[in-house]
Enzyme design. Structure first.
Site, PDB file in Angstrom:
ATOM      1  N   HIS A   1     -63.072 118.497  96.722  1.00 36.54           N
ATOM      2  CA  HIS A   1     -64.501 118.195  96.635  1.00 36.54           C
ATOM      3  C   HIS A   1     -65.159 118.855  95.434  1.00 36.54           C
ATOM      4  O   HIS A   1     -64.560 119.673  94.731  1.00 36.54           O
ATOM      5  CB  HIS A   1     -65.199 118.654  97.918  1.00 36.54           C
TER       6      HIS A   1
ATOM      7  N   SER B   1     -66.160 115.408  90.954  1.00 36.67           N
ATOM      8  CA  SER B   1     -67.022 116.325  90.196  1.00 36.67           C
ATOM      9  C   SER B   1     -66.248 117.592  89.813  1.00 36.67           C
ATOM     10  O   SER B   1     -65.251 117.520  89.107  1.00 36.67           O
ATOM     11  CB  SER B   1     -68.277 116.637  91.018  1.00 36.67           C
TER      12      SER B   1
END
Length: 313
Positions: free
Chosen positions: A70, A138
């Site tokens: 993540h 990201s």
């Protein structure tokens, strides 16, 4: 006719009771909602120890492992909605990095990209995964790219969802606000700020129960001091990831939202040019988190990418 009327009335009553419980008991209701989401993806929550940290992760399925990482301020559940559509692609593992989610968060630990690469290696070792497909969103994209550069023999392919660190990309709205005003648009200082964070992170927000949004907002506010510290430290030494990984031959799928306000979409083509064995998909009407905003399409594109890879030896 009477039966249909009674059935409709019963359904309305159930909905009213659910909405009431969702507001009155947000923590258990949120846990229940996420347990259902995990079950849809065939995922089970587990923990494992690595040096200095306990790592929480989701694990399910069989076959070649796809390990998902993540972004900053996020956690393993950023991949929970796409997981049901990834069924059949192999074993799916999504972890909470140290400092995030349910994993350990020592205040004085090193959370740099280099440190997280080492933590990821330790995590894979703990799960006895010598080689895997890696996906990252990201900051997670920057981590798995750095991991592939350092440990190319351990990476079968890369799935990069708007990865951070493309230094020559145009300045995004999020970074401009930080440079000009010191604003942390991606972090919620109070639970009330969480709606603003969601609006900049996603162009189209998926429907979420009140309880889930409530718990996410509470957690974001608790983690605000640590996560903004990590953001400041990462931003203090801008990376030019496209230069560091130039020529990396690992098969790579790059996915970027056309309406990304967190990391400008100009980084997509720059990274695509740097990686000779990459494919690029720019998703229209999508923000920074394609796997949350358009999980079915994101999964379909990834499955097509995986289907085109040469079989693993």
């Amino acid at each position: 006719m009477k039966f249909l009327f009674k059935l409709l009335a019963a359904l309305v009553l159930v909905a009213i009771v659910y909405v009431g419980a969702d507001h009155l008991f947000p923590k258990p209701m949120a846990h229940g909602a996420m347990a259902v989401q995990h079950a849809l993806g065939g995922l089970t929550r587990k923990t494992v120890q690595i040096p200095g940290f306990e790592i929480a992760y989701l694990d399910g399925g069989r076959g070649e492992p796809l390990v998902l990482v993540h972004g900053i301020g996020a956690d393993k559940d950023n991949f929970a909605q796409v997981a049901p559509f990834l069924r059949g692609v192999g074993r799916i593992v999504a972890l909470d990095l140290p400092g995030f989610g349910e994993s350990s968060k020592p205040a004085d630990a090193d959370y740099s990209i280099q440190a997280q690469v080492e933590h990821l290696a330790q995590f894979l070792d703990a799960l006895q995964i010598p080689r895997a497909h890696l996906g990252g969103s990201s900051m997670g994209g920057a981590i798995v790219l750095a991991f592939a550069r350092i440990h190319p023999e351990r990476v079968q392919s890369l799935w990069l969802l708007a990865p951070a660190g493309v230094g020559s990309a145009q300045e995004s709205e999020m970074f401009r606000a930080y440079r000009e005003h010191g604003e942390f648009l991606l972090f919620a200082k109070t639970p009330d700020d969480f709606a603003r964070v969601m609006s900049i992170a996603m162009h189209h927000q998926p429907p979420l129960p009140y309880s889930v949004k409530h718990e996410l907002a509470e957690a974001a506010a608790v983690n605000y001091p640590l996560h903004t510290r990590i953001f400041r430290e990462l931003s203090a030494t801008p990376a030019f990831l496209e230069q560091q990984v130039a020529g990396l031959p690992t098969p790579t799928l790059i996915v970027w939202g056309q309406n990304d306000r967190v990391l400008d979409v100009s980084g997509a083509e720059i990274l695509h040019q740097a990686l000779p064995n990459s494919q690029l998909i720019v998703m229209p009407d999508t923000g920074h988190l394609p796997m949350l905003e358009a999980p079915y399409r994101a999964a379909a594109d990834y499955k097509a990418f995986r289907a085109g890879l040469a079989p693993a030896p």
